[in-house]
Design a protein around this motif. Structure first.
Motif, short mmCIF file in Angstrom:
data_model
loop_
_atom_site.label_atom_id
_atom_site.label_comp_id
_atom_site.label_asym_id
_atom_site.label_seq_id
_atom_site.Cartn_x
_atom_site.Cartn_y
_atom_site.Cartn_z
N ILE A 338 0.75 -1.24 0.04
CA ILE A 338 -0.07 -0.07 -0.12
C ILE A 338 0.85 1.22 -0.02
CG2 ILE A 338 -1.75 1.36 1.24
CD1 ILE A 338 -2.80 -1.55 2.32
N SER A 339 1.94 1.34 0.70
CA SER A 339 2.91 2.38 0.86
C SER A 339 3.58 2.87 -0.55
CB SER A 339 4.03 2.02 1.96
OG SER A 339 4.90 3.32 1.82
N MET A 353 1.99 -4.01 15.59
CA MET A 353 1.72 -2.74 15.93
C MET A 353 2.58 -2.00 14.94
SD MET A 353 2.88 -1.18 19.48
CE MET A 353 2.73 0.63 20.39
N GLN A 354 2.02 -1.96 13.55
CA GLN A 354 2.65 -1.34 12.49
C GLN A 354 1.79 -0.08 11.94
OE1 GLN A 354 4.99 -3.94 9.69
NE2 GLN A 354 4.42 -5.49 11.06
N GLY A 355 2.28 0.80 11.07
CA GLY A 355 1.21 1.56 10.43
C GLY A 355 1.87 2.08 9.25
N LEU A 356 1.00 3.07 8.64
CA LEU A 356 1.49 3.61 7.47
C LEU A 356 1.80 5.33 7.55
CD1 LEU A 356 2.02 3.05 4.43
CD2 LEU A 356 -0.16 3.56 3.88
N ASP A 357 2.91 5.89 7.50
CA ASP A 357 3.13 7.00 7.84
C ASP A 357 2.69 7.77 6.34
OD1 ASP A 357 3.74 9.85 8.10
OD2 ASP A 357 5.79 9.21 8.86
N VAL A 358 1.57 8.46 6.29
CA VAL A 358 1.28 9.05 4.91
C VAL A 358 1.68 10.50 4.83
CG1 VAL A 358 -0.49 7.57 4.69
CG2 VAL A 358 -1.11 9.54 5.79
N GLY A 404 -8.85 -6.76 6.22
CA GLY A 404 -8.92 -5.41 6.75
C GLY A 404 -7.96 -4.74 6.01
N LEU A 405 -6.91 -5.39 5.38
CA LEU A 405 -5.88 -4.57 4.70
C LEU A 405 -6.42 -4.17 3.25
CD1 LEU A 405 -2.52 -6.93 5.48
CD2 LEU A 405 -2.82 -4.39 5.97
N GLU A 406 -7.29 -5.14 2.91
CA GLU A 406 -7.88 -4.79 1.34
C GLU A 406 -8.88 -3.69 1.65
OE1 GLU A 406 -9.11 -4.52 -2.35
OE2 GLU A 406 -7.44 -5.52 -1.71
N ILE A 407 -9.48 -3.39 2.87
CA ILE A 407 -10.28 -2.29 2.86
C ILE A 407 -9.42 -0.95 3.15
CG2 ILE A 407 -11.79 -1.04 4.59
CD1 ILE A 407 -12.98 -3.66 5.44
N LEU A 408 -8.20 -1.20 3.85
CA LEU A 408 -7.36 -0.30 3.92
C LEU A 408 -6.68 0.35 2.38
CD1 LEU A 408 -5.65 2.04 5.28
CD2 LEU A 408 -4.08 0.04 5.77
N ARG A 409 -6.43 -0.80 1.52
CA ARG A 409 -5.88 -0.48 0.18
C ARG A 409 -7.06 0.13 -0.65
NH1 ARG A 409 -5.96 -2.10 -4.78
NH2 ARG A 409 -7.56 -3.24 -4.47
N ALA A 410 -8.21 -0.26 -0.54
CA ALA A 410 -9.23 0.25 -1.42
C ALA A 410 -9.43 1.86 -0.80
CB ALA A 410 -10.42 -0.57 -1.26
N ALA A 411 -9.14 1.84 0.28
CA ALA A 411 -9.63 3.32 0.64
C ALA A 411 -8.39 4.41 0.50
CB ALA A 411 -9.58 3.39 2.41
N VAL A 412 -7.27 3.99 0.13
CA VAL A 412 -6.06 4.87 -0.21
C VAL A 412 -6.40 4.94 -1.83
CG1 VAL A 412 -3.65 4.62 -0.58
CG2 VAL A 412 -4.29 3.71 1.48
N VAL A 413 -6.79 3.90 -2.57
CA VAL A 413 -7.07 3.93 -3.88
C VAL A 413 -8.18 5.03 -4.02
CG1 VAL A 413 -7.95 2.65 -6.00
CG2 VAL A 413 -6.41 1.80 -4.62
#
Length: 426
Positions: A338-339, A353-358, A404-413
C-alpha cells in the motif's frame, strides 16, 4: 433499539475522542469483529488501544470469569491475599519470568497504565534520592501529573499544570538518519555545565505507540541502558502498549540485550480488557515501606482470573509467538504494498503494531473515514495523526487480516483517485 446518540452528545464530556471518528453505537464483539446497533459488522484494528491483544470475549477467559463470579469469588481484595492473585502470580512466574531468566518483584498498582508509571517514577526518586527524570520526544506515558510530565505530545500536555522535574531528550531518529541521539544524552549528562541534573531514571518506550510508531534499535537501547548505569539512574521501560506480545515477544525488549530496572505493564495484562497494571521491580530496588504507595483498585479479582487464563492459554508454548510473527510479516508485506502507492509514505513499527506514515494528517483522516464507512475500525498516531495505525488483536486470523488490509488499500485507492480528479477539475 434506543438511539443513544442524544445522551452521548448531551451528557458525556467533550473530552471524548475515539467516538468522534467512529460514532456508531457498538453492541457485541467476538475475536476481531464487532457489531453495532444497526447490525453492521466491523473489523477491529483498534483493539481497545492495545488492551484487547487476545480479541473480544475470548471464550476460555469468559468461561473462567463466569465460573469465578458464580462461585462468589473475591471481586476486590486491595492487597489482601486471594487465591486468584496467587494463581496469577504463580503463572506469571512460571510462564513469563523464569523462562526468560528474569527476577522481578511484582507490584500491583492502580488499575491503569498511568498509575503504574507514577509508581515507577516515585520509586526511582525514592531509591536514588534525585528528582530529575529523562524522557524522550514523542513519548506518551499517561495522563496524570507525573506521567504527563514525561509525555511529549503538546496536545495532551496543554491541560496539565506544574509539569516539571523532567528533561526531554531526542528519541532515536529524531534528527534523521546519521545522528546518534544517545551520544547527545551522554554528552549532556557528562557535562556538569549542561544544566541537566543527574536523573533518578530514564524512561522510554522501545516502540512509541502514540508518538507515531517510532522504533528503537537494540544498539541505541543498549547505549541508553549503559548511560543510565553509568550515572546511577534507573532504566524504566514502559511496555504498556508494546508489551504482552504486541511486538512478537511478551516483552518488547526481551530480544534487545537489556534488563530494565523497572518495567511497566498494563492494557492487555488482564487479557480481557479488565483494568490491571503492574510494576516489575528488580528485588534490590523494592524499597517501599508497607503502604507507602497504594491504590484502592490494585486487587481486581476478575482481572487476576482472566490474566491467568491468558498466560496459560497463549504463553505456555512457543506456538502463539510464532503465529504473531507470521501475522506481523503478513501485515508488513500488505502495508509495504500500500505504501508504494503513496509517494513519500513509509511503513513504521514492528510486530502487530505497525502503520503507514502518509505524511499528511488530512490524508490520514480521509483514508480512515473511508475505512470506517467500509467496515474497518482503525486509528491514527503521530504528532499530527499522520500515521494510520494498525493494532489488530494478536489472535486475528490470516483471512481477516487480509480483509482489513484490502479495505485499507481500497480506501487509499479511492483517496488517490479523488485527489487526481480534483487536480484535473482545478
Amino acid at each position: 433499539m434506543t438511539d443513544h446518540h442524544d445522551i452521548f452528545a448531551g451528557r458525556e464530556s467533550q473530552v471524548r475522542s475515539y467516538c468522534r471518528s467512529f460514532p456508531h453505537v457498538l453492541t457485541t464483539g467476538l475475536g476481531t469483529l464487532v457489531r453495532d446497533t444497526e447490525g453492521e459488522e466491523y473489523i477491529d484494528f483498534l483493539a481497545g488501544a492495545g488492551s484487547l491483544n487476545y480479541g473480544h470475549n475470548d471464550p476460555d477467559m469468559k468461561a473462567a470469569l463466569i465460573e469465578y463470579i458464580s462461585g462468589n469469588g473475591i471481586t476486590q481484595g486491595l492487597d489482601l491475599h486471594t487465591v486468584a492473585k496467587g494463581n496469577f502470580l504463580t503463572a506469571f512466574e512460571e510462564l513469563i519470568l523464569e523462562p526468560r531468566g528474569m527476577d522481578y518483584r511484582v507490584q500491583f498498582t492502580g488499575p491503569t497504565g498511568t498509575n503504574a508509571v507514577e509508581a515507577a517514577l516515585k520509586l526511582a526518586r525514592k531509591v536514588t534520592g534525585r528528582s530529575n527524570v529523562i524522557a524522550f520526544t514523542n513519548a506518551f506515558h499517561g495522563g496524570s501529573a507525573g506521567s504527563l510530565a514525561a509525555t511529549g505530545n503538546r496536545h495532551h500536555r496543554m491541560g496539565g499544570q506544574g509539569l516539571h522535574s523532567v528533561t526531554r531528550m531526542p528519541y532515536e531518529g529524531y534528527f534523521g538518519n546519521g545522528v546518534d541521539t544517545s551520544e547527545h544524552l551522554a554528552q549532556m549528562l557528562a557535562d556538569q555545565s549542561s544544566g541537566v541534573d543527574t536523573p533518578a531514571a530514564i524512561i522510554l518506550e522501545t516502540l512509541q505507540g502514540e508518538g507515531g510508531l517510532n522504533v528503537a534499535s537494540s544498539e541505541w537501547l543498549q547505549r541508553i541502558a549503559s548511560i543510565a548505569a553509568e550515572h546511577g539512574a534507573l532504566l524504566i521501560i514502559d511496555d504498556i502498549q508494546a508489551g504482552c506480545g504486541r511486538t512478537g515477544t511478551f516483552f518488547s525488549f526481551e530480544d534487545m540485550g537489556v534488563q530494565p530496572d523497572l518495567v511497566v505493564l498494563s492494557k492487555s495484562v488482564s487479557g480481557f480488557g479488565i483494568p490491571m497494571s503492574l510494576l516489575l521491580i528488580r528485588p534490590e530496588l523494592d524499597q517501599w515501606l508497607p503502604g507507602e504507595h497504594n491504590g484502592t483498585f490494585r486487587g481486581n479479582g476478575h482481572a487476576f482470573i482472566t490474566a491467568e487464563v491468558a498466560l496459560r492459554k497463549f504463553w505456555s508454548t512457543a506456538v502463539f509467538e510464532e503465529t504473531v510473527r507470521q501475522r506481523a510479516a503478513q501485515l508488513h508485506d500488505g502495508l509495504t504494498e500500500i505504501s508504494a502507492m503513496i509517494p513519500g509514505s513509509r511503513v513504521k513499527g514492528r510486530g502487530i503494531m505497525q502503520g503507514l506514515d502518509v505524511l499528511d494528517e488530512n490524508v490520514s483522516t480521509a483514508v480512515r473515514q473511508t475505512c470506517i464507512a467500509n467496515g474497518l475500525l482503525i486509528e491514527a498516531a503521530g504528532p499530527r495523526d499522520e500515521v494510520i495505525k494498525i493494532m489488530a488483536p494478536l489472535t486475528t486470523d490470516e483471512a481477516t487480516l487480509d480483509r482489513g488490509l484490502e479495505i485499507l488499500r481500497a480506501a487509499v485507492v479511492e483517496h488517490l483517485e479523488g485527489s487526481r480528479t480534483r487536480e484535473l477539475v482545478g
